[in-house]
Design a protein around this motif. Structure first.
Motif, PDB file in Angstrom:
ATOM      1  N   TYR A 109       0.842  -1.193   0.000  1.00 42.83           N
ATOM      2  CA  TYR A 109       0.000   0.000   0.000  1.00 42.83           C
ATOM      3  C   TYR A 109       0.878   1.243   0.000  1.00 42.83           C
ATOM      4  O   TYR A 109       1.978   1.236   0.523  1.00 42.83           O
TER       5      TYR A 109
ATOM      6  N   TYR B 295      -2.570   4.974  -6.214  1.00 41.29           N
ATOM      7  CA  TYR B 295      -3.907   5.293  -5.721  1.00 41.29           C
ATOM      8  C   TYR B 295      -4.766   4.065  -5.426  1.00 41.29           C
ATOM      9  O   TYR B 295      -5.862   4.208  -4.910  1.00 41.29           O
TER      10      TYR B 295
ATOM     11  N   TYR C  84      -5.623   3.743  -1.748  1.00 43.08           N
ATOM     12  CA  TYR C  84      -6.554   4.808  -1.377  1.00 43.08           C
ATOM     13  C   TYR C  84      -7.965   4.454  -1.827  1.00 43.08           C
ATOM     14  O   TYR C  84      -8.929   4.596  -1.064  1.00 43.08           O
TER      15      TYR C  84
ATOM     16  N   SER D 215     -11.019   4.045   0.722  1.00 45.90           N
ATOM     17  CA  SER D 215     -12.164   4.959   0.648  1.00 45.90           C
ATOM     18  C   SER D 215     -13.457   4.215   0.317  1.00 45.90           C
ATOM     19  O   SER D 215     -14.529   4.601   0.791  1.00 45.90           O
TER      20      SER D 215
ATOM     21  N   THR E 144      -5.771   2.564   5.652  1.00 41.91           N
ATOM     22  CA  THR E 144      -5.281   3.942   5.757  1.00 41.91           C
ATOM     23  C   THR E 144      -4.036   4.014   6.627  1.00 41.91           C
ATOM     24  O   THR E 144      -3.074   4.721   6.283  1.00 41.91           O
TER      25      THR E 144
ATOM     26  N   ILE F 116      -1.100   2.866   4.592  1.00 47.64           N
ATOM     27  CA  ILE F 116      -0.709   3.882   3.612  1.00 47.64           C
ATOM     28  C   ILE F 116       0.008   5.037   4.305  1.00 47.64           C
ATOM     29  O   ILE F 116       1.023   5.532   3.812  1.00 47.64           O
TER      30      ILE F 116
ATOM     31  N   SER G  64       3.715   6.131   3.388  1.00 46.14           N
ATOM     32  CA  SER G  64       3.947   7.494   2.916  1.00 46.14           C
ATOM     33  C   SER G  64       4.957   8.222   3.789  1.00 46.14           C
ATOM     34  O   SER G  64       5.828   8.936   3.281  1.00 46.14           O
TER      35      SER G  64
ATOM     36  N   HIS H  83       1.978  11.450  -2.670  1.00 43.37           N
ATOM     37  CA  HIS H  83       1.741  11.022  -1.283  1.00 43.37           C
ATOM     38  C   HIS H  83       0.835  12.027  -0.568  1.00 43.37           C
ATOM     39  O   HIS H  83      -0.095  11.641   0.137  1.00 43.37           O
TER      40      HIS H  83
ATOM     41  N   ILE I 228      -2.781  11.684  -1.820  1.00 43.40           N
ATOM     42  CA  ILE I 228      -3.413  10.470  -1.294  1.00 43.40           C
ATOM     43  C   ILE I 228      -3.791  10.667   0.173  1.00 43.40           C
ATOM     44  O   ILE I 228      -4.911  10.332   0.589  1.00 43.40           O
TER      45      ILE I 228
ATOM     46  N   SER J 207      -6.753  12.990   0.517  1.00 47.30           N
ATOM     47  CA  SER J 207      -7.994  12.315   0.127  1.00 47.30           C
ATOM     48  C   SER J 207      -8.430  11.294   1.169  1.00 47.30           C
ATOM     49  O   SER J 207      -9.622  11.158   1.458  1.00 47.30           O
ATOM     50  N   LEU J 208      -7.475  10.581   1.749  1.00 46.79           N
ATOM     51  CA  LEU J 208      -7.812   9.619   2.801  1.00 46.79           C
ATOM     52  C   LEU J 208      -8.355  10.325   4.041  1.00 46.79           C
ATOM     53  O   LEU J 208      -9.282   9.829   4.680  1.00 46.79           O
TER      54      LEU J 208
ATOM     55  N   SER K 137     -11.912  11.038   3.288  1.00 42.04           N
ATOM     56  CA  SER K 137     -12.747   9.829   3.363  1.00 42.04           C
ATOM     57  C   SER K 137     -12.987   9.418   4.812  1.00 42.04           C
ATOM     58  O   SER K 137     -14.115   9.073   5.184  1.00 42.04           O
TER      59      SER K 137
END
Length: 162
Positions: free
Chosen positions: A38, A42, A45, A49, A64, A67, A71, A96, A99, A102-103, A106
């Motif tokens: 992970y 994407y 992610y 999500s 998450t 990730i 990251s 990174h 992502i 966005s996480l 979510s």
């Protein structure tokens, strides 16, 4: 992972949540983190999500966290590079950041405040606490913030900003 997420989202949108979850679970169990880690694209992610969207907070949070850890390691590695090498890795760092942003969104929308806070804290620590990333990151962050300003604001009950 990406195709499974797209399919699961479609099934969930059609009211077939259980079938969507079966697709997600199959991919989650059969594509190992060892064979396809992970955090490098994407796909993780999208999987996280989609789990969040389906109401599977624990699985979304688990992916998450993986990730976020990946990251962090990659961003610290980028920070350790020479100036020229670090600048050459700008797209990777931007990916990174995107992502993680966005996480966080979510997780926030799924009311997973623990994971949301973990992401926000980690991102701030990485980019405000590391002079090399902070110096390099400011213009990238400004472009990202400008592009997302319409959907990520601190004043909204349903959105956050990193």
């Amino acid at each position: 992972r990406m195709n499974a997420s797209f399919l699961a989202n479609q099934l969930i949108a059609e009211g077939k949540r259980e079938k969507g979850l079966q697709v997600l679970d199959k991919v989650y169990k059969n594509i190992s983190e060892k064979s396809y880690p992970y955090g490098y694209d994407y796909s993780g992610y999208l999987l996280a999500s989609t789990f969040y969207r389906a109401g599977e907070i624990q699985k979304g949070a688990e992916i998450t966290r993986k990730i976020l850890s990946s990251s962090e390691k990659n961003l610290l590695w980028i920070a350790s590079l020479s100036d020229n090498s670090r600048m050459a890795m700008g797209d990777g760092a931007a990916q990174h950041y995107s992502i993680l942003q966005s996480l966080a969104q979510s997780a926030f929308e799924a009311k997973d405040t623990v994971t949301t806070n973990a992401i926000v804290t980690k991102v701030k620590t990485l980019f405000e606490g590391n002079a090399k990333l902070r110096e390099y990151w400011k213009p990238v962050r400004e472009r990202t913030a400008e592009a997302n300003r319409h959907r990520l604001t601190m004043n909204s009950d349903s959105e956050i900003e990193l």
